[in-house]
Design a protein around this motif. Structure first.
Motif, PDB file in Angstrom:
ATOM      1  N   LYS A 159       0.842  -1.196   0.000  1.00 55.89           N
ATOM      2  CA  LYS A 159       0.000   0.000   0.000  1.00 55.89           C
ATOM      3  C   LYS A 159       0.878   1.247   0.000  1.00 55.89           C
ATOM      4  O   LYS A 159       1.655   1.471   0.927  1.00 55.89           O
ATOM      5  CB  LYS A 159      -0.925   0.019   1.217  1.00 55.89           C
ATOM      6  CG  LYS A 159      -1.958   1.148   1.161  1.00 55.89           C
ATOM      7  CD  LYS A 159      -2.953   1.046   2.299  1.00 55.89           C
ATOM      8  CE  LYS A 159      -4.018   2.128   2.190  1.00 55.89           C
ATOM      9  NZ  LYS A 159      -4.993   2.068   3.302  1.00 55.89           N
ATOM     10  N   VAL A 160       0.735   2.047  -1.059  1.00 59.59           N
ATOM     11  CA  VAL A 160       1.526   3.273  -1.186  1.00 59.59           C
ATOM     12  C   VAL A 160       0.711   4.446  -0.647  1.00 59.59           C
ATOM     13  O   VAL A 160      -0.206   4.942  -1.304  1.00 59.59           O
ATOM     14  CB  VAL A 160       1.930   3.526  -2.654  1.00 59.59           C
ATOM     15  CG1 VAL A 160       2.723   4.820  -2.762  1.00 59.59           C
ATOM     16  CG2 VAL A 160       2.744   2.357  -3.191  1.00 59.59           C
ATOM     17  N   ASN A 161       1.024   4.886   0.556  1.00 58.42           N
ATOM     18  CA  ASN A 161       0.338   6.026   1.164  1.00 58.42           C
ATOM     19  C   ASN A 161       1.074   7.343   0.929  1.00 58.42           C
ATOM     20  O   ASN A 161       0.501   8.416   1.129  1.00 58.42           O
ATOM     21  CB  ASN A 161       0.191   5.810   2.675  1.00 58.42           C
ATOM     22  CG  ASN A 161      -0.677   4.617   3.009  1.00 58.42           C
ATOM     23  OD1 ASN A 161      -1.710   4.395   2.383  1.00 58.42           O
ATOM     24  ND2 ASN A 161      -0.250   3.834   3.989  1.00 58.42           N
ATOM     25  N   ASP A 162       2.339   7.237   0.537  1.00 57.65           N
ATOM     26  CA  ASP A 162       3.190   8.423   0.386  1.00 57.65           C
ATOM     27  C   ASP A 162       3.862   8.401  -0.990  1.00 57.65           C
ATOM     28  O   ASP A 162       5.075   8.263  -1.101  1.00 57.65           O
ATOM     29  CB  ASP A 162       4.236   8.436   1.507  1.00 57.65           C
ATOM     30  CG  ASP A 162       5.146   9.657   1.464  1.00 57.65           C
ATOM     31  OD1 ASP A 162       4.691  10.724   1.008  1.00 57.65           O
ATOM     32  OD2 ASP A 162       6.315   9.536   1.884  1.00 57.65           O
ATOM     33  N   PRO A 163       3.077   8.545  -2.058  1.00 50.27           N
ATOM     34  CA  PRO A 163       3.632   8.379  -3.408  1.00 50.27           C
ATOM     35  C   PRO A 163       4.647   9.443  -3.799  1.00 50.27           C
ATOM     36  O   PRO A 163       5.436   9.243  -4.723  1.00 50.27           O
ATOM     37  CB  PRO A 163       2.394   8.447  -4.308  1.00 50.27           C
ATOM     38  CG  PRO A 163       1.394   9.228  -3.525  1.00 50.27           C
ATOM     39  CD  PRO A 163       1.631   8.848  -2.099  1.00 50.27           C
ATOM     40  N   HIS A 164       4.647  10.588  -3.102  1.00 51.33           N
ATOM     41  CA  HIS A 164       5.574  11.668  -3.443  1.00 51.33           C
ATOM     42  C   HIS A 164       6.850  11.628  -2.598  1.00 51.33           C
ATOM     43  O   HIS A 164       7.669  12.539  -2.675  1.00 51.33           O
ATOM     44  CB  HIS A 164       4.881  13.020  -3.281  1.00 51.33           C
ATOM     45  CG  HIS A 164       3.675  13.185  -4.158  1.00 51.33           C
ATOM     46  ND1 HIS A 164       3.760  13.508  -5.499  1.00 51.33           N
ATOM     47  CD2 HIS A 164       2.351  13.036  -3.887  1.00 51.33           C
ATOM     48  CE1 HIS A 164       2.544  13.576  -6.013  1.00 51.33           C
ATOM     49  NE2 HIS A 164       1.675  13.294  -5.057  1.00 51.33           N
ATOM     50  N   ASN A 165       6.988  10.587  -1.795  1.00 53.18           N
ATOM     51  CA  ASN A 165       8.178  10.426  -0.948  1.00 53.18           C
ATOM     52  C   ASN A 165       8.430  11.646  -0.060  1.00 53.18           C
ATOM     53  O   ASN A 165       9.566  12.101   0.099  1.00 53.18           O
ATOM     54  CB  ASN A 165       9.417  10.144  -1.808  1.00 53.18           C
ATOM     55  CG  ASN A 165       9.366   8.773  -2.448  1.00 53.18           C
ATOM     56  OD1 ASN A 165       8.981   7.794  -1.814  1.00 53.18           O
ATOM     57  ND2 ASN A 165       9.729   8.706  -3.722  1.00 53.18           N
ATOM     58  N   TYR A 166       7.343  12.159   0.524  1.00 53.20           N
ATOM     59  CA  TYR A 166       7.495  13.267   1.459  1.00 53.20           C
ATOM     60  C   TYR A 166       8.212  12.824   2.733  1.00 53.20           C
ATOM     61  O   TYR A 166       8.986  13.584   3.318  1.00 53.20           O
ATOM     62  CB  TYR A 166       6.126  13.845   1.826  1.00 53.20           C
ATOM     63  CG  TYR A 166       5.431  14.585   0.701  1.00 53.20           C
ATOM     64  CD1 TYR A 166       6.131  15.486  -0.100  1.00 53.20           C
ATOM     65  CD2 TYR A 166       4.075  14.394   0.447  1.00 53.20           C
ATOM     66  CE1 TYR A 166       5.494  16.173  -1.124  1.00 53.20           C
ATOM     67  CE2 TYR A 166       3.431  15.078  -0.571  1.00 53.20           C
ATOM     68  CZ  TYR A 166       4.149  15.967  -1.358  1.00 53.20           C
ATOM     69  OH  TYR A 166       3.513  16.642  -2.372  1.00 53.20           O
TER      70      TYR A 166
END
Length: 236
Positions: A159-166
């Protein structure tokens, strides 16, 4: 024939008190409007980032960047930051305000890059409110303007919750600051640095702060390096 006098009604005089009151009201409204425009603003971005912006932060090629927990602030009670209330925080030590003000006066823009995973996706929830209150109070306590970027999501397996790599050690928060919050000015990485307590030392909870600095390509210091007597950032 008896003479008669026509009495003309004199125009009513304006009350000086009333005029003064109107002028005072207009002045107060103008001052209030100006004060409001100078207040920091908040944005929520991509359901995973809280952004605290301050119009007094001028774009700069020099960025002095900091973690928040156990770097700029610590709890009074000794509790972990994610479990503490907004009233339970104080500056890390007596040097924090002086150092940040000196950096600001030397042309650095102050930025905070912090992982706040306890917020998760509830960007209007109680944990997010605590983060907002903390940062607004910190602005007043330190008497220095800053921008703050708080990553709230964690990627999990499947599950990708942080796709922008913040989230640190990704560099998404830094890239967003450069792209959208620095007035089109490209930072000079040789003149920038990041300060954080997660350096991978014995007893540190992780090395995420040192990894963040390395990923961005800037110098890294611990709070013990910077928040001391003098101007350590000039000689380190």
């Amino acid at each position: 024939m008896d003479a008669f006098v026509v009495r003309t009604k004199r125009p009513a005089e304006r009350s000086p008190t009333k005029v003064k009151s109107q002028n005072h009201t207009q002045s107060t409204q103008s001052e209030s409007k100006s004060a409001r425009s100078d207040r920091p603003t908040w944005k929520t971005v991509d359901a995973s980032l809280l952004v605290h912006d301050d119009s007094r932060c001028a774009p700069s090629t020099k960025i002095a960047a900091f973690d928040l927990d156990e770097t700029l602030e610590r709890t009074k009670s000794g509790r972990k930051a994610y479990a503490a209330t907004a009233d339970d925080f104080k500056p890390l030590n007596e040097h924090v305000g002086r150092v940040l003000r000196a950096l600001h006066e030397s042309g650095y823009k102050i930025c905070i890059f912090s992982n706040q995973g306890a917020v998760k996706s509830a960007l209007e929830g109680s944990r997010a409110t605590t983060v907002r209150i903390r940062l607004e109070r910190l602005t007043e306590t330190l008497d220095v303007p800053f921008q703050a970027f708080c990553a709230t999501q964690i990627n999990k397996e499947g599950k990708v919750n942080d796709p922008h790599n913040y989230r640190k050690g990704g560099d998404g928060m830094w890239r967003r600051m450069v792209r959208l919050h620095n007035g089109g000015v490209e930072p000079d990485l040789a003149e920038c640095f990041y300060v954080g307590d997660a350096a991978g030392r014995a007893g540190d909870h992780s090395d995420v702060d040192s990894v963040f600095a390395k990923t961005v390509g800037i110098k890294f210091y611990t709070p013990e390096d910077i928040f001391v007597e003098g101007e350590a950032w000039k000689t380190s």
